[in-house]
Write a protein that holds these residues in place. Structure first.
Motif, PDB file in Angstrom:
ATOM      1  N   ARG A   1      -8.847  -2.274   4.066  1.00  0.00           N
ATOM      2  CA  ARG A   1      -8.516  -1.214   4.834  1.00  0.00           C
ATOM      3  C   ARG A   1      -7.432  -1.673   5.782  1.00  0.00           C
ATOM      4  O   ARG A   1      -7.504  -2.863   6.394  1.00  0.00           O
ATOM      5  CB  ARG A   1      -9.759  -0.639   5.753  1.00  0.00           C
ATOM      6  CG  ARG A   1     -10.456   0.046   4.873  1.00  0.00           C
ATOM      7  CD  ARG A   1     -12.009   0.449   5.345  1.00  0.00           C
ATOM      8  NE  ARG A   1     -12.508  -0.751   5.995  1.00  0.00           N
ATOM      9  CZ  ARG A   1     -13.727  -0.802   6.192  1.00  0.00           C
ATOM     10  NH1 ARG A   1     -14.509   0.118   6.086  1.00  0.00           N
ATOM     11  NH2 ARG A   1     -14.352  -2.092   6.811  1.00  0.00           N
ATOM     12  N   TRP A   2      -6.521  -0.918   6.408  1.00  0.00           N
ATOM     13  CA  TRP A   2      -5.752  -1.464   7.355  1.00  0.00           C
ATOM     14  C   TRP A   2      -6.467  -1.930   8.834  1.00  0.00           C
ATOM     15  O   TRP A   2      -5.923  -2.820   9.567  1.00  0.00           O
ATOM     16  CB  TRP A   2      -4.555  -0.439   7.634  1.00  0.00           C
ATOM     17  CG  TRP A   2      -3.424  -0.294   6.705  1.00  0.00           C
ATOM     18  CD1 TRP A   2      -3.313   0.633   5.906  1.00  0.00           C
ATOM     19  CD2 TRP A   2      -2.630  -1.362   6.686  1.00  0.00           C
ATOM     20  NE1 TRP A   2      -2.227   0.439   5.079  1.00  0.00           N
ATOM     21  CE2 TRP A   2      -1.523  -0.896   5.482  1.00  0.00           C
ATOM     22  CE3 TRP A   2      -2.359  -2.718   6.919  1.00  0.00           C
ATOM     23  CZ2 TRP A   2      -0.715  -1.591   4.843  1.00  0.00           C
ATOM     24  CZ3 TRP A   2      -1.173  -3.214   6.383  1.00  0.00           C
ATOM     25  CH2 TRP A   2      -0.241  -2.956   5.303  1.00  0.00           C
TER      26      TRP A   2
ATOM     27  N   LEU B   1       2.707  -8.085   4.713  1.00  0.00           N
ATOM     28  CA  LEU B   1       1.817  -6.852   5.016  1.00  0.00           C
ATOM     29  C   LEU B   1       2.396  -6.044   5.960  1.00  0.00           C
ATOM     30  O   LEU B   1       2.165  -4.853   6.210  1.00  0.00           O
ATOM     31  CB  LEU B   1       0.469  -7.436   5.443  1.00  0.00           C
ATOM     32  CG  LEU B   1      -0.539  -7.970   4.411  1.00  0.00           C
ATOM     33  CD1 LEU B   1      -1.773  -8.524   5.212  1.00  0.00           C
ATOM     34  CD2 LEU B   1      -0.938  -6.762   3.527  1.00  0.00           C
ATOM     35  N   THR B   2       3.172  -6.587   7.048  1.00  0.00           N
ATOM     36  CA  THR B   2       3.987  -6.208   8.046  1.00  0.00           C
ATOM     37  C   THR B   2       5.031  -4.879   7.433  1.00  0.00           C
ATOM     38  O   THR B   2       5.132  -3.886   7.783  1.00  0.00           O
ATOM     39  CB  THR B   2       4.632  -6.955   9.127  1.00  0.00           C
ATOM     40  OG1 THR B   2       3.500  -7.770   9.440  1.00  0.00           O
ATOM     41  CG2 THR B   2       5.263  -6.249  10.062  1.00  0.00           C
TER      42      THR B   2
ATOM     43  N   HIS C   1       3.233  -2.330   5.613  1.00  0.00           N
ATOM     44  CA  HIS C   1       2.592  -1.286   6.452  1.00  0.00           C
ATOM     45  C   HIS C   1       3.799  -0.199   6.840  1.00  0.00           C
ATOM     46  O   HIS C   1       3.625   0.991   6.814  1.00  0.00           O
ATOM     47  CB  HIS C   1       2.104  -1.690   7.588  1.00  0.00           C
ATOM     48  CG  HIS C   1       1.389  -0.892   8.689  1.00  0.00           C
ATOM     49  ND1 HIS C   1       1.944  -0.276   9.503  1.00  0.00           N
ATOM     50  CD2 HIS C   1       0.036  -0.254   8.642  1.00  0.00           C
ATOM     51  CE1 HIS C   1       0.942   0.536  10.214  1.00  0.00           C
ATOM     52  NE2 HIS C   1      -0.103   0.633   9.522  1.00  0.00           N
TER      53      HIS C   1
ATOM     54  N   GLN D   1       4.493   2.150   4.076  1.00  0.00           N
ATOM     55  CA  GLN D   1       3.435   3.156   3.978  1.00  0.00           C
ATOM     56  C   GLN D   1       3.833   4.294   4.906  1.00  0.00           C
ATOM     57  O   GLN D   1       3.410   5.392   4.798  1.00  0.00           O
ATOM     58  CB  GLN D   1       2.230   2.375   3.895  1.00  0.00           C
ATOM     59  CG  GLN D   1       1.682   1.879   2.648  1.00  0.00           C
ATOM     60  CD  GLN D   1       0.140   1.621   2.476  1.00  0.00           C
ATOM     61  OE1 GLN D   1      -0.420   1.869   3.448  1.00  0.00           O
ATOM     62  NE2 GLN D   1      -0.281   1.246   1.549  1.00  0.00           N
ATOM     63  N   THR D   2       3.910   3.705   6.142  1.00  0.00           N
ATOM     64  CA  THR D   2       4.144   4.688   7.148  1.00  0.00           C
ATOM     65  C   THR D   2       5.384   5.712   6.782  1.00  0.00           C
ATOM     66  O   THR D   2       5.235   6.916   7.270  1.00  0.00           O
ATOM     67  CB  THR D   2       4.525   4.026   8.573  1.00  0.00           C
ATOM     68  OG1 THR D   2       3.653   3.177   8.882  1.00  0.00           O
ATOM     69  CG2 THR D   2       4.933   5.215   9.789  1.00  0.00           C
TER      70      THR D   2
ATOM     71  N   ILE E   1      -5.396   0.048   2.222  1.00  0.00           N
ATOM     72  CA  ILE E   1      -4.226  -0.614   1.888  1.00  0.00           C
ATOM     73  C   ILE E   1      -3.566  -0.356   0.593  1.00  0.00           C
ATOM     74  O   ILE E   1      -2.370  -0.082   0.452  1.00  0.00           O
ATOM     75  CB  ILE E   1      -4.291  -2.184   2.138  1.00  0.00           C
ATOM     76  CG1 ILE E   1      -4.696  -2.379   3.561  1.00  0.00           C
ATOM     77  CG2 ILE E   1      -2.864  -2.946   1.739  1.00  0.00           C
ATOM     78  CD1 ILE E   1      -4.985  -3.930   3.896  1.00  0.00           C
TER      79      ILE E   1
END
Length: 201
Positions: free
Chosen positions: A22-23, A71-72, A75, A78-79, A95
């Protein structure tokens, strides 16, 4: 665009079936990852979400800069997908999800990973095998066994060594080079003493 980094977590030493990351478990500022939750597919149908198998399995791992950057960016992607999907987006907090936020199961993850391998002309390998590759690489690069076990989430060093450190013939090349130095007389003074002491009993 599908929100997926095939093998990303694998490189970091996490099981292929443990796609419950999970984030909330990722601290990008501290560059730390917390392993506290697993989400495993049983019989290709039922998804079981639970804690780690053991206390040793629940752990914190530092993120390498490359993984932190990936990952940055992931993220941020995904946003953007969540904003584009609006109310259709499933905000699971996981994730490994598709473009609508749906959590992928093990089969779906494998299918997407194999597709990426094919598109990039890579040899098709099982995702789970990446775990052994990771620990074999670390072992070959002189990471101590107790640290390998801690990274793997094992309480016993022997478990990591027996199940996940699997050197192949090319990994033995440094040993051959070392023997070559001994046979050619190029060994250091310390090695000479060890050699003579060994032969002499």
């Amino acid at each position: 665009m599908e929100s997926l980094i095939p093998g990303e977590v694998e490189v970091h030493g996490v099981r292929a079936t443990d796609f419950g990351m999970r984030w909330a478990d990722v601290d990008l500022e501290r560059a730390m990852l917390t392993i506290a939750n697993t989400r495993t597919l049983m019989g290709n149908k039922t998804v079981v979400e639970k804690d780690t198998k053991s206390l040793a399995g629940e752990r914190e791992l530092p993120l390498h800069d490359l993984v932190k950057v990936a990952l940055t960016r992931f993220h941020a992607m995904q946003t953007a997908e969540r904003r584009a999907a609006g109310e259709q987006y499933e905000a699971s907090g996981c994730i490994v999800v598709d473009e609508l936020g749906g959590v992928l199961n093990g089969r779906q993850l494998r299918e997407r990973a194999y597709k990426v391998m094919t598109e990039n002309a890579l040899r098709r390998v099982r995702l789970y095998d990446a775990r052994a590759s990771c620990f074999t690489y670390l072992a070959n690069n002189v990471v101590p066994p107790h640290l390998l076990a801690r990274w793997a989430g094992h309480s016993k060093v022997e478990t990591t060594q027996r199940r996940y450190v699997k050197p192949d013939v090319e990994d033995l090349r440094p040993a051959a080079d070392a023997w070559g130095g001994l046979a050619s007389g190029a060994a250091s003074a310390h090695e000479e003493n060890v050699r003579c002491g060994s032969v002499g009993g």
